[in-house]
Design an enzyme around this catalytic site. Structure first.
Site, PDB file in Angstrom:
ATOM      1  N   GLU A 133      -7.238  49.701  -0.077  1.00 56.01           N
ATOM      2  CA  GLU A 133      -5.719  49.694  -0.292  1.00 56.01           C
ATOM      3  C   GLU A 133      -5.618  48.451  -1.479  1.00 56.01           C
ATOM      4  O   GLU A 133      -6.373  47.498  -1.313  1.00 56.01           O
ATOM      5  CB  GLU A 133      -4.998  49.288   0.784  1.00 56.01           C
ATOM      6  N   GLU A 138       3.743  42.121  -3.406  1.00 57.94           N
ATOM      7  CA  GLU A 138       3.870  42.284  -1.947  1.00 57.94           C
ATOM      8  C   GLU A 138       4.271  40.801  -1.613  1.00 57.94           C
ATOM      9  O   GLU A 138       3.819  39.784  -2.042  1.00 57.94           O
ATOM     10  CB  GLU A 138       2.670  42.666  -1.177  1.00 57.94           C
TER      11      GLU A 138
END
Length: 314
Positions: A133, A138
Site C-alpha cells: 500500500e 493522508e
C-alpha cells in the site's frame, strides 16, 4: 567491434537520459472520473463511522458530482444519524485500471477538513498487505502536515538516513510489526494538509513508483518552484527535474518488486475509525468521535475533495 561498442555506449547514455521520462497514459478530469473509477459500496476496512454508497446513491445525494474540471466527492452534511443505524454516507472510489511502474500527478483544489475526517489518496494491491500500500495524501482531524506511508508484509524497512526533505515517523514498513502504522514520512510544510492546504488553494501531489524506489513530492498552489510539466499536466514528465522528494523509499532494505504488486488507485473519505477515532481527543476534538459524527452533520460542510485532474504516466 568499435562501432558496436560505440553504439552500445550511446544506447546506454540515451536510456539513462530517458530513465526518468514518462509518457502520459491516463488523464482524468470532471465526469471522466466516473468512467475510470468505480464506487465501492463496502464495509469500511478501517472501521470508520461511514456508510460507503454506490454510484447511483452518490450521484442522487450529490456526494459525487462534477462541473467542468471540478470533480467533487464528499460526505453527507445534512443528516442526523441514529446511533444504532449505519454511519454517515460517504464515498470510496477505486480505479478500474491497475498500475506497477508509474507516476501519478494530482491537482487538488480542496481536501476534506474537520474533526473526525480521515481523507486519503492512495494505492493498494488486491492481496493486502502482501502486495503493498502506498499512501500519497493522508491525515486525520485537520492535523498538519501530510503524511505519506508504505504498508507492507514483513521484511521491508527504510534506512534511517536518506535523501528527502520530510521527517520519517517510522522506518519499519511491516504492518504486523507496527500495528499497521507502516513507515511514514511527514511533509516539511503545514500547507500540505488540511485547512492550511485549502486556504492556499490546494496544490499538486506527485508519486513515482519504480522497482528501485518510491518518491513523493508536494507543491502548494503558489509555490514558484512547481515544475512546468507538473503544473500543466504535460503529456510527458521528467521526474529528474522535480528536485528532492519529501518522501523517499529506496529498495536497499526492501525488495519493492516482491512487496508491491499491481495497484488500484483509491480516493476515499472515512470518519473516525482506527486512526482518526483513536486520536480524536488528543487532536483537540470534543467528546466521542462516533457521537460527534452522528449528531453534527453541519460539521462536515467542508468535508469534500475538489480534484481538478489526475494524470498518470508510464
Amino acid at each position: 567491434m568499435f562501432a558496436s561498442s560505440t553504439l552500445l555506449i550511446l544506447t546506454s547514455l540515451v536510456a539513462s537520459a530517458l530513465g526518468a521520462t514518462y509518457q502520459q497514459t491516463d488523464s482524468h478530469t470532471g465526469d471522466g472520473f466516473l468512467k475510470s473509477f468505480s464506487h465501492q459500496a463496502i464495509a469500511d476496512p478501517t472501521h470508520g463511522r461511514v456508510n460507503y454508497v454506490d454510484q447511483a446513491t452518490a450521484l442522487a445525494q450529490n456526494l459525487t458530482f462534477s462541473s467542468g474540471d471540478h470533480f467533487i466527492i464528499r460526505a453527507d452534511h445534512t443528516t442526523v444519524l441514529s446511533a444504532s443505524g449505519p454511519g454517515r454516507n460517504s464515498v470510496r472510489l477505486q480505479s478500474n485500471k491497475q498500475y506497477t511502474t508509474h507516476v501519478t500527478v494530482w491537482n487538488v483544489r480542496h481536501m476534506p477538513q474537520g474533526c473526525a475526517t480521515w481523507p486519503a489518496l492512495w494505492e493498494v494491491g488486491a492481496d493486502w498487505p502482501n502486495q503493498g500500500e502506498i499512501d500519497v495524501l493522508e491525515g486525520v482531524n485537520d492535523q498538519e502536515p501530510n503524511q505519506s506511508t508504505l504498508h507492507t508484509s514483513s521484511g521491508c524497512s527504510m534506512p534511517a538516513s536518506r535523501s528527502q526533505t520530510g521527517t520519517a515517523t517510522s522506518n519499519n514498513c511491516d504492518v504486523a510489526a507496527s500495528n499497521n502504522a507502516g513507515c511514514g514520512v511527514q511533509a516539511p510544510t503545514s500547507n500540505s494538509y488540511g485547512p492550511a492546504f485549502n486556504s492556499a488553494g490546494g496544490g499538486w501531489y506527485a508519486m513515482e513508483r519504480t522497482s528501485s524506489f518510491i518518491k513523493v513530492w508536494f507543491w502548494s498552489r503558489n509555490d514558484g518552484s512547481v515544475p512546468s510539466d507538473v503544473k500543466n499536466g504535460a503529456t510527458s514528465v521528467n521526474t529528474d527535474n522535480w528536485g528532492t522528494p519529501y518522501a523517499y523509499f529506496p529498495s536497499q532494505s526492501c525488495d519493492l518488486n516482491s512487496h508491491f504488486g499491481a495497484h488500484n488507485i483509491i480516493i476515499n473519505l472515512t470518519l473516525c475509525g482506527d486512526w482518526a477515532g483513536a486520536v480524536f481527543n488528543a487532536n483537540g476534538c470534543p467528546g466521542d468521535c462516533a457521537t460527534y459524527v452522528n449528531q453534527n452533520p453541519s460539521a462536515f460542510t467542508n468535508a469534500y475533495f475538489d480534484i481538478q485532474w489526475l494524470k498518470i504516466y508510464g
